[in-house]
Write a protein that holds these residues in place. Sequence first.
Motif, PDB file in Angstrom:
ATOM      1  N   ASP A  93       0.837  -1.205   0.000  1.00 47.35           N
ATOM      2  CA  ASP A  93       0.000   0.000   0.000  1.00 47.35           C
ATOM      3  C   ASP A  93       0.869   1.252   0.000  1.00 47.35           C
ATOM      4  OD1 ASP A  93      -2.358  -1.473   0.135  1.00 47.35           O
ATOM      5  OD2 ASP A  93      -2.463  -1.365   2.327  1.00 47.35           O
ATOM      6  N   LEU A  94       1.868   1.268   0.850  1.00 43.52           N
ATOM      7  CA  LEU A  94       2.721   2.445   0.994  1.00 43.52           C
ATOM      8  C   LEU A  94       3.536   2.694  -0.270  1.00 43.52           C
ATOM      9  CD1 LEU A  94       3.908   1.767   4.642  1.00 43.52           C
ATOM     10  CD2 LEU A  94       2.193   3.426   3.895  1.00 43.52           C
ATOM     11  N   GLU A  95       4.028   1.641  -0.875  1.00 43.80           N
ATOM     12  CA  GLU A  95       4.780   1.800  -2.121  1.00 43.80           C
ATOM     13  C   GLU A  95       3.875   2.311  -3.238  1.00 43.80           C
ATOM     14  OE1 GLU A  95       6.300  -2.168  -2.450  1.00 43.80           O
ATOM     15  OE2 GLU A  95       8.290  -1.569  -1.719  1.00 43.80           O
ATOM     16  N   ARG A  96       2.645   1.795  -3.286  1.00 44.46           N
ATOM     17  CA  ARG A  96       1.713   2.223  -4.341  1.00 44.46           C
ATOM     18  C   ARG A  96       1.342   3.692  -4.193  1.00 44.46           C
ATOM     19  NH1 ARG A  96      -2.303  -3.075  -4.253  1.00 44.46           N
ATOM     20  NH2 ARG A  96      -1.109  -4.356  -5.735  1.00 44.46           N
ATOM     21  N   LYS A  97       1.206   4.162  -2.962  1.00 43.94           N
ATOM     22  CA  LYS A  97       0.863   5.563  -2.750  1.00 43.94           C
ATOM     23  C   LYS A  97       1.980   6.473  -3.276  1.00 43.94           C
ATOM     24  CE  LYS A  97      -1.207   7.092   0.920  1.00 43.94           C
ATOM     25  NZ  LYS A  97      -2.501   7.460   0.345  1.00 43.94           N
ATOM     26  N   ILE A  98       3.202   6.086  -3.049  1.00 43.71           N
ATOM     27  CA  ILE A  98       4.327   6.878  -3.546  1.00 43.71           C
ATOM     28  C   ILE A  98       4.352   6.884  -5.065  1.00 43.71           C
ATOM     29  CG2 ILE A  98       6.847   6.947  -3.704  1.00 43.71           C
ATOM     30  CD1 ILE A  98       6.953   5.982  -0.816  1.00 43.71           C
ATOM     31  N   VAL A  99       4.203   5.711  -5.666  1.00 49.15           N
ATOM     32  CA  VAL A  99       4.228   5.608  -7.126  1.00 49.15           C
ATOM     33  C   VAL A  99       3.101   6.431  -7.748  1.00 49.15           C
ATOM     34  CG1 VAL A  99       3.910   4.025  -9.072  1.00 49.15           C
ATOM     35  CG2 VAL A  99       5.378   3.368  -7.161  1.00 49.15           C
ATOM     36  N   ALA A 100       1.913   6.353  -7.166  1.00 50.29           N
ATOM     37  CA  ALA A 100       0.769   7.098  -7.705  1.00 50.29           C
ATOM     38  C   ALA A 100       0.994   8.605  -7.604  1.00 50.29           C
ATOM     39  CB  ALA A 100      -0.502   6.702  -6.957  1.00 50.29           C
ATOM     40  N   ALA A 101       1.526   9.046  -6.473  1.00 45.33           N
ATOM     41  CA  ALA A 101       1.791  10.478  -6.296  1.00 45.33           C
ATOM     42  C   ALA A 101       2.846  10.958  -7.290  1.00 45.33           C
ATOM     43  CB  ALA A 101       2.252  10.753  -4.867  1.00 45.33           C
ATOM     44  N   GLN A 102       3.901  10.199  -7.451  1.00 44.73           N
ATOM     45  CA  GLN A 102       4.957  10.591  -8.377  1.00 44.73           C
ATOM     46  C   GLN A 102       4.445  10.624  -9.816  1.00 44.73           C
ATOM     47  OE1 GLN A 102       8.125   7.797  -7.632  1.00 44.73           O
ATOM     48  NE2 GLN A 102       8.865   8.927  -5.837  1.00 44.73           N
ATOM     49  N   ALA A 137      21.527   6.877   4.654  1.00 43.23           N
ATOM     50  CA  ALA A 137      21.544   6.921   6.112  1.00 43.23           C
ATOM     51  C   ALA A 137      20.211   6.430   6.654  1.00 43.23           C
ATOM     52  CB  ALA A 137      21.815   8.341   6.596  1.00 43.23           C
ATOM     53  N   GLU A 138      20.212   6.151   7.953  1.00 41.59           N
ATOM     54  CA  GLU A 138      18.998   5.686   8.621  1.00 41.59           C
ATOM     55  C   GLU A 138      17.921   6.766   8.542  1.00 41.59           C
ATOM     56  OE1 GLU A 138      17.639   3.903  12.974  1.00 41.59           O
ATOM     57  OE2 GLU A 138      19.706   4.530  12.599  1.00 41.59           O
ATOM     58  N   PRO A 139      16.671   6.411   8.216  1.00 39.81           N
ATOM     59  CA  PRO A 139      15.634   7.420   8.021  1.00 39.81           C
ATOM     60  C   PRO A 139      15.198   8.143   9.282  1.00 39.81           C
ATOM     61  CG  PRO A 139      14.707   5.216   7.871  1.00 39.81           C
ATOM     62  CD  PRO A 139      16.191   5.051   7.924  1.00 39.81           C
ATOM     63  N   GLY A 140      15.146   7.456  10.429  1.00 38.63           N
ATOM     64  CA  GLY A 140      14.710   8.090  11.669  1.00 38.63           C
ATOM     65  C   GLY A 140      13.216   8.374  11.671  1.00 38.63           C
ATOM     66  N   GLU A 141      12.765   9.114  12.681  1.00 37.86           N
ATOM     67  CA  GLU A 141      11.357   9.495  12.758  1.00 37.86           C
ATOM     68  C   GLU A 141      11.088  10.644  11.797  1.00 37.86           C
ATOM     69  OE1 GLU A 141      10.174  10.320  16.707  1.00 37.86           O
ATOM     70  OE2 GLU A 141      10.690   8.338  17.479  1.00 37.86           O
ATOM     71  N   GLY A 142       9.839  10.737  11.343  1.00 39.99           N
ATOM     72  CA  GLY A 142       9.521  11.753  10.344  1.00 39.99           C
ATOM     73  C   GLY A 142      10.210  11.446   9.036  1.00 39.99           C
ATOM     74  N   ALA A 143      10.158  10.171   8.640  1.00 36.57           N
ATOM     75  CA  ALA A 143      10.890   9.713   7.457  1.00 36.57           C
ATOM     76  C   ALA A 143      10.399  10.412   6.187  1.00 36.57           C
ATOM     77  CB  ALA A 143      10.730   8.205   7.299  1.00 36.57           C
ATOM     78  N   VAL A 144      11.331  10.677   5.290  1.00 39.40           N
ATOM     79  CA  VAL A 144      11.014  11.261   3.991  1.00 39.40           C
ATOM     80  C   VAL A 144      10.434  10.175   3.102  1.00 39.40           C
ATOM     81  CG1 VAL A 144      11.953  12.434   1.968  1.00 39.40           C
ATOM     82  CG2 VAL A 144      12.885  12.934   4.232  1.00 39.40           C
ATOM     83  N   ALA A 145       9.229  10.396   2.586  1.00 37.52           N
ATOM     84  CA  ALA A 145       8.592   9.383   1.737  1.00 37.52           C
ATOM     85  C   ALA A 145       9.283   9.296   0.385  1.00 37.52           C
ATOM     86  CB  ALA A 145       7.110   9.693   1.557  1.00 37.52           C
ATOM     87  N   PHE A 146       9.591  10.440  -0.212  1.00 41.27           N
ATOM     88  CA  PHE A 146      10.353  10.472  -1.459  1.00 41.27           C
ATOM     89  C   PHE A 146      10.867  11.888  -1.687  1.00 41.27           C
ATOM     90  CE2 PHE A 146       5.961  11.304  -2.670  1.00 41.27           C
ATOM     91  CZ  PHE A 146       6.041  12.343  -3.593  1.00 41.27           C
ATOM     92  N   ILE A 147      11.783  12.033  -2.635  1.00 39.70           N
ATOM     93  CA  ILE A 147      12.403  13.318  -2.931  1.00 39.70           C
ATOM     94  C   ILE A 147      12.159  13.682  -4.390  1.00 39.70           C
ATOM     95  CG2 ILE A 147      14.584  14.603  -3.065  1.00 39.70           C
ATOM     96  CD1 ILE A 147      15.661  12.761  -0.874  1.00 39.70           C
TER      97      ILE A 147
END
Length: 385
Positions: A22-31, A58-68
Amino acid sequence: MTSAKVKYVQEGGRLSAYTDRDLERKIVAAQKDLQAWAVTNDLWHDSGFTSYAKRVQAEPGEGAVAFILYSSGELARMLDEDLYPKLRAELDEIADSHGFWYDNYDGCSYYFYATTEALQEAYDQFFHWKWVCSLIIEDFGDIYAELYQYFQARPERLYNLHHREFEILLYRVFQSLGYESELGPGVGDGGVDVKLLQRSPLGDTLAYVQAKRYAPNRPIGLEAVQALRGAVANDGADLGIFVTTSRYLQGAQNFAHRSSGILELKTSADVAQWCQQAQAGIVQDKSVLVSDTHLLSILRRIEDGSHALVVHAHTGYRTIGNSFALVLKETKHAALLMSLPRRIISQDSHGLEGHEIPMLDKQILTAKNADTVFRAKRKLDDQGG
């Protein structure tokens, strides 16, 4: 009146409303929609998408960036200089419709985050999981303690690994437990994924490990266990260890019990216990891996012109901060680095802007500690550098 039902699934030991897919599809659809909009408005030149993992390593940590979103063309100019408010509003609306908002990182990179707390938490878990998987690399000399901690706490996640990653993880776990390990080729291995040798004054012990990353509803039967027993007997090994993320049928268990200790059947729970034990073999303070003598030898090589041993990074937008590090050790995929103190060599009349260089003298011996020595993943460019 009907209502949509949200399917909650177990993710990393917690309940999440989103699967990894689900999470991967949301990114692909937005892009896809963002790019189509930019192309329609003739703004997509010199633009593209990437991930935080590829960009930062690097490690993503909290508040991870979904994509750039990155751009050095008209799209960046529009966003950076707040041109064309109408178009900017359209881009904002597209991002929001997919559950994302973005932040201008450096004038040419735009970091996208989830708009809701629940979705952001799901991405935090997802990208942490991806980061853990990226640590499973064959040539890491001393693998991250975090890797073992993760699977100790979440043994159910072992099934989500690729079968080769599962084999490599076991290979590294056994190394940390004190065995001499040999990882099989992955194919054509005759049913032996890892070979273990434990040396002792009373004689060496050779064990064969068979790893099966199977779903819980796909139990291991008698035939698979018999095949491992045959490999052990044919090669004169002392022990066969079968490890699965699933479970064993009663026939397989009975056969192992009759083997007089030659066969051991293990599951994800055992792997979690091994991970807990393996953490004791991890050096938490990486600075102890590097002697002062070695550090001084690196300084001498730099004096002789080996500038490749110093790496530089800069961060920030408008106001730039510099960071320098010394390459202490490196393998094909990883490097041990040490942060270097900085020295300002020039400033403007206001004392604000200037030039910085790393300190490269014997004073850095006092800077070597647990906070300054760290690991980084090594990335080769297209020229193999």
